[in-house]
Design a protein around this motif. Sequence first.
Motif: not given
Length: 212
Positions: A51, A53-54, A57, A67, A169-170
Amino acid sequence: MPDGHSHNHGQCCGNEATDVDHAFEMGIEYSLYKKIDMDNLECLNEECEGSGKKVFKAYENRQNHTEFVTSDADEEMLFNIPFTGNIKLKGIIIVGADDNTHPSKVRLFKNRQKMTFDDARGKPDQEFDLSRDPRGDIEYSPKVVTFSSVHHLSLHFPSNYGDDVARIYYIGLRGEFNEAHYHGVTICTYEARPNVSDHKTETYDAVNRTIQ
């Protein structure tokens, strides 16, 4: 009043265009996620394997909260991020929830592969106190001189705002990228090619074996 209405409308359109242009430019600048060696990226203490890696983005997806990565045993997380070349790191954005799961600090380490939590107890190359940022509006600026030639970046999140777990989240990375060059391989290929059939001598064979 018609003139006033017309003027305000034009100004609004101008602001929208500026916002779109800014978002487009930021999307280009925050594209270092494409240069990460995802096969070898690690997130230590992630609740769900893979997770971590997600959260790397596109910039335009930074507010997409479908994600994410959540820590497992406690609120601490550690990312080991290898790149496919060298980067010059200029900016970082960390998006979490607007609650106590948001990380409160990030510690940066450069070019220290396969770091563990024990390793992360050491002195970082730089650290930032993080504000809650659910929209991705806050950018943190690493020291360019320190992070001008980075092939591996570790991000250690030691704490959050008080929850039992942390959630991200990011993670956005802004900067420049340079391809890795393997001069030794190029030279060997070039030197071994010319005179194989015309000058196959014992001397050449000896040199060729040495190169290989």
